[in-house]
Enzyme design. Sequence first.
Site, PDB file in Angstrom:
ATOM      1  CD  GLU A 110      -2.976  -1.227   2.183  1.00 20.14           C
ATOM      2  OE1 GLU A 110      -3.089  -0.266   2.971  1.00 20.14           O
ATOM      3  OE2 GLU A 110      -3.726  -2.219   2.221  1.00 20.14           O
ATOM      4  CD  GLU A 177      -9.469  -1.223  -1.189  1.00 21.95           C
ATOM      5  OE1 GLU A 177      -8.327  -1.711  -1.195  1.00 21.95           O
ATOM      6  OE2 GLU A 177     -10.326  -1.502  -0.344  1.00 21.95           O
TER       7      GLU A 177
END
Length: 261
Positions: A110, A177
């Site tokens: 991430e 996302e």
Amino acid sequence: MKKINILHKSFTKPISCLTAYSPSIANILDGKIDLILVGDSLGSTLYGMKNTQEVTIEMMKNHGAAVNKVVNKSLKVLDMPYNTYENKVDALKNAKILLNCCQPDLLKLEIDKKKLFILKYLVSKKINIISHIGVTPQSFKNFNKIKILGKTIREKNYLLNLAKESEKLGAKAILLECVTTDTAKLITDSISIPTIGIGASKFCDGQVLVFDDLINLTTNNKKPKFVKNYLNFNKMASDAVKKYNKEVKLKKFPSTKFSYS
Ligand code: KIV
């Protein structure tokens, strides 16, 4: 690297990806979809944790190694868990542990602006990285606080720059996302590595879902808008359990067919 060339824009069909945390599920997926992700969503999905911050490297090692044993055809992607890539030394040490133990084709991290140097460093060590941007669940203790990104020009530009930087530093793909449709399209059209979306519209180069969401095997009553249940396993399994219970009570199971003579 096996079939990493499917992670290319010129790959004619959109890339398909699902999560798997166990060999039985990975075995169903292998060869039917392009990528199998051992995601740290296993923390909430499998272990009932409130967020993914409690997921450890040991958990990722165990699930990654188990999945690795049965996957021969699809590409394997493994998440680096929270707090394992804060600095270069830890990132490389932990990436090597996961690579040695689980043999994934790619690791997923991430990424925000402050993590780009880690991405650059791991790529310089010849590690294949997917840069996960947009909503990054590892940043949230409380998933209720998650909101869709890309609604403002500022957010759009931030994510676009992050995607472009990730590409420049050598990421093999971007996982996007929960971003608005126009942001997903803008990013996908602006970079030459593929985007794989979750809650990020059809304009990505590929799609990913959590397998448990796909089959409705979840305890979460609040279904995100982007989740499509392709099967109601919850209902099917609970019907089967009720039937089993009834047959046990009525002494119908096990019949002679299921008994040794
Ligand atoms: O951990 C995970 O499962 C993910 C999702 C975005 C698919 O990263």
